[in-house]
Design a protein around this motif. Structure first.
Motif, mmCIF file in Angstrom:
data_model
loop_
_atom_site.group_PDB
_atom_site.id
_atom_site.type_symbol
_atom_site.label_atom_id
_atom_site.label_comp_id
_atom_site.label_asym_id
_atom_site.label_seq_id
_atom_site.Cartn_x
_atom_site.Cartn_y
_atom_site.Cartn_z
ATOM 1 N N MET A 163 1.007 -1.215 -0.086
ATOM 2 C CA MET A 163 0.054 -0.112 -0.227
ATOM 3 C C MET A 163 0.705 1.379 0.110
ATOM 4 N N MET A 164 2.025 1.188 0.663
ATOM 5 C CA MET A 164 2.746 2.475 0.929
ATOM 6 C C MET A 164 3.495 2.680 -0.593
ATOM 7 N N THR A 165 3.869 1.831 -1.103
ATOM 8 C CA THR A 165 4.548 1.561 -2.394
ATOM 9 C C THR A 165 3.366 2.304 -3.555
ATOM 10 N N ARG A 166 2.420 1.646 -3.445
ATOM 11 C CA ARG A 166 1.170 2.187 -4.399
ATOM 12 C C ARG A 166 0.899 3.650 -4.026
ATOM 13 N N LEU A 167 1.067 4.130 -2.746
ATOM 14 C CA LEU A 167 0.881 5.760 -2.482
ATOM 15 C C LEU A 167 1.957 6.418 -3.114
ATOM 16 N N LEU A 168 3.161 5.967 -2.909
ATOM 17 C CA LEU A 168 4.455 6.683 -3.519
ATOM 18 C C LEU A 168 4.502 6.685 -5.056
ATOM 19 N N ALA A 169 4.069 5.598 -5.547
ATOM 20 C CA ALA A 169 3.859 5.480 -7.018
ATOM 21 C C ALA A 169 2.664 6.717 -7.491
ATOM 22 N N TYR A 170 1.813 6.790 -6.920
ATOM 23 C CA TYR A 170 0.695 7.639 -7.265
ATOM 24 C C TYR A 170 1.540 9.017 -6.970
ATOM 25 N N CYS A 171 1.965 9.427 -6.221
ATOM 26 C CA CYS A 171 2.170 10.751 -5.876
ATOM 27 C C CYS A 171 3.698 10.997 -6.829
ATOM 28 N N LEU A 172 4.700 10.095 -7.155
ATOM 29 C CA LEU A 172 5.719 10.327 -7.800
ATOM 30 C C LEU A 172 5.292 10.259 -9.473
ATOM 31 N N GLU A 173 4.184 9.814 -9.951
ATOM 32 C CA GLU A 173 3.595 9.901 -11.299
ATOM 33 C C GLU A 173 2.430 11.128 -11.233
ATOM 34 N N TYR A 174 2.177 11.543 -10.336
ATOM 35 C CA TYR A 174 1.056 12.455 -10.179
ATOM 36 C C TYR A 174 0.774 13.349 -11.425
ATOM 37 N N GLU A 175 -0.294 13.282 -12.160
ATOM 38 C CA GLU A 175 -0.577 14.260 -13.477
ATOM 39 C C GLU A 175 -2.098 14.003 -13.475
ATOM 40 N N GLU A 176 -2.483 14.884 -14.309
ATOM 41 C CA GLU A 176 -3.915 14.914 -14.666
ATOM 42 C C GLU A 176 -4.401 13.730 -15.130
ATOM 43 N N GLY A 177 -5.481 13.066 -14.523
ATOM 44 C CA GLY A 177 -5.989 11.777 -15.047
ATOM 45 C C GLY A 177 -5.549 10.382 -14.250
ATOM 46 N N ILE A 178 -4.817 10.611 -13.069
ATOM 47 C CA ILE A 178 -4.059 9.716 -12.454
ATOM 48 C C ILE A 178 -5.250 9.152 -11.575
ATOM 49 N N VAL A 179 -5.178 7.728 -11.338
ATOM 50 C CA VAL A 179 -6.303 7.335 -10.270
ATOM 51 C C VAL A 179 -5.661 5.967 -9.951
ATOM 52 N N PHE A 180 -6.250 5.550 -8.717
ATOM 53 C CA PHE A 180 -6.086 4.184 -8.367
ATOM 54 C C PHE A 180 -7.187 3.311 -8.870
ATOM 55 N N SER A 181 -6.617 1.998 -9.015
ATOM 56 C CA SER A 181 -7.536 0.880 -9.888
ATOM 57 C C SER A 181 -8.308 0.486 -8.720
ATOM 58 N N GLU A 182 -9.003 -0.543 -8.818
ATOM 59 C CA GLU A 182 -9.734 -1.398 -8.075
ATOM 60 C C GLU A 182 -8.560 -2.138 -7.107
ATOM 61 N N GLY A 183 -7.437 -2.048 -7.635
ATOM 62 C CA GLY A 183 -6.544 -2.618 -6.614
ATOM 63 C C GLY A 183 -6.189 -4.142 -7.114
ATOM 64 N N ILE A 184 -5.575 -4.907 -5.925
ATOM 65 C CA ILE A 184 -5.351 -6.277 -6.150
ATOM 66 C C ILE A 184 -6.604 -7.015 -6.615
ATOM 67 N N SER A 185 -7.643 -6.764 -6.545
ATOM 68 C CA SER A 185 -8.977 -7.309 -6.870
ATOM 69 C C SER A 185 -9.055 -7.015 -8.231
ATOM 70 N N SER A 186 -8.356 -6.278 -8.990
ATOM 71 C CA SER A 186 -8.593 -6.063 -10.496
ATOM 72 C C SER A 186 -7.524 -6.720 -11.287
ATOM 73 N N THR A 187 -7.725 -7.595 -12.214
ATOM 74 C CA THR A 187 -6.814 -8.186 -13.014
ATOM 75 C C THR A 187 -6.437 -7.466 -14.217
ATOM 76 N N GLU A 188 -7.475 -6.684 -14.748
ATOM 77 C CA GLU A 188 -7.458 -6.091 -16.006
ATOM 78 C C GLU A 188 -6.760 -4.766 -15.945
ATOM 79 N N GLU A 189 -6.508 -4.041 -14.787
ATOM 80 C CA GLU A 189 -5.806 -2.926 -14.741
ATOM 81 C C GLU A 189 -4.860 -2.975 -13.637
ATOM 82 N N PRO A 190 -3.634 -1.849 -13.712
ATOM 83 C CA PRO A 190 -2.640 -2.022 -12.822
ATOM 84 C C PRO A 190 -3.183 -1.289 -11.412
ATOM 85 N N ALA A 191 -2.375 -1.133 -10.501
ATOM 86 C CA ALA A 191 -2.738 -0.425 -9.257
ATOM 87 C C ALA A 191 -2.945 1.026 -9.288
#
Length: 181
Positions: free
Chosen positions: A40-68
Motif C-alpha cells: 500500500m505504501m509503495t502504491r501511494l508513493l507511486a501515485y505521488c511520484l507519477e502524479y498528473e492529470e487523469g491519475i487514479v487508483f484502480s480497483e487494486g489487487i482485486s482487479s486483474t485487468e488494470e494496474p494498481a
C-alpha cells in the motif's frame, strides 16, 4: 464472513521539484485484507511520484485487468500503466502494448524482480522503467501509517524526503531498466 477493506486517508503536500509538480492532495486508499502495508505504501508513493492529470487508483489487487495505479486521457484511454511490486512478464508485455508508457515501482529487491523476466518476451521492454527505494525505507515508513495521515513528500534530484505523521524518512529513487529479452 469476509473481512472488508480498511480505509486510510492521506492529506498530502507534494513538492516534486524534479518535475515541477506542487499539489495538495487528499487521498483515500482502501487496503484490501490481503494487501500488505508495504504494498500500500509503495502504491501511494507511486501515485505521488507519477502524479498528473487523469491519475487514479484502480480497483487494486482485486482487479486483474488494470494496474494498481493508472493514468487515463480525456477519452478514457490508458496512457500510463503503473505496476506495483513484481509483475510477471506476460502482464508487462500486455501493459507495454496497451499504454503509451509502462513503469514499475517495487518494494522488493530489483535484481530479483528483473531475474524473473530473463528470457521472457516483453513488448518494448527497453522503454519500461522500474523504480525502487533504499533498502528498509518502505518498511520503516509503514510503521508510521495510521487510518488518518498527514504527509509531506518532497523530491529533488531523485532524492525523496517523506514526513509521515511527524516522522521523517529519506530515500533515493533508483531507476532500473527492464530489458527482459
Amino acid at each position: 464472513m469476509a473481512l472488508g477493506a480498511t480505509m486510510h486517508t492521506f492529506a498530502v503536500q507534494l513538492a516534486d521539484v524534479d518535475r515541477g509538480v506542487y499539489e495538495e492532495l487528499t487521498l483515500r486508499l482502501a487496503r484490501h485484507p490481503s494487501e500488505t502495508a508495504v504494498y500500500m505504501m509503495t502504491r501511494l508513493l507511486a501515485y505521488c511520484l507519477e502524479y498528473e492529470e487523469g491519475i487514479v487508483f484502480s480497483e487494486g489487487i482485486s482487479s486483474t485487468e488494470e494496474p494498481a495505479v493508472l493514468v487515463r486521457d480525456l477519452t478514457g484511454k490508458i496512457t500510463v500503466w503503473i505496476e506495483i511490486g513484481a509483475p510477471d512478464a506476460p502482464r508487462l508485455h500486455y501493459a507495454s502494448k496497451l499504454a503509451d508508457r509502462t513503469t514499475i515501482y517495487t518494494h522488493r529487491d530489483p535484481e530479483k524482480v528483473r531475474a524473473a523476466w530473463v528470457g521472457k518476451r516483453i513488448h518494448d521492454s527497453a522503454s519500461i522503467t522500474m523504480h525502487s527505494f533504499d533498502h528498509g525505507f518502505i518498511d520503516d515508513a509503514v510503521g508510521s501509517i495510521d487510518r488518518r495521515n498527514t504527509m509531506t513528500l518532497s523530491v529533488t534530484e531523485r532524492q525523496l524526503y517523506l514526513d509521515l505523521n511527524g516522522t521523517m524518512y529519506s530515500s533515493a529513487v533508483h531507476d532500473h531498466t527492464v530489458e527482459a529479452s
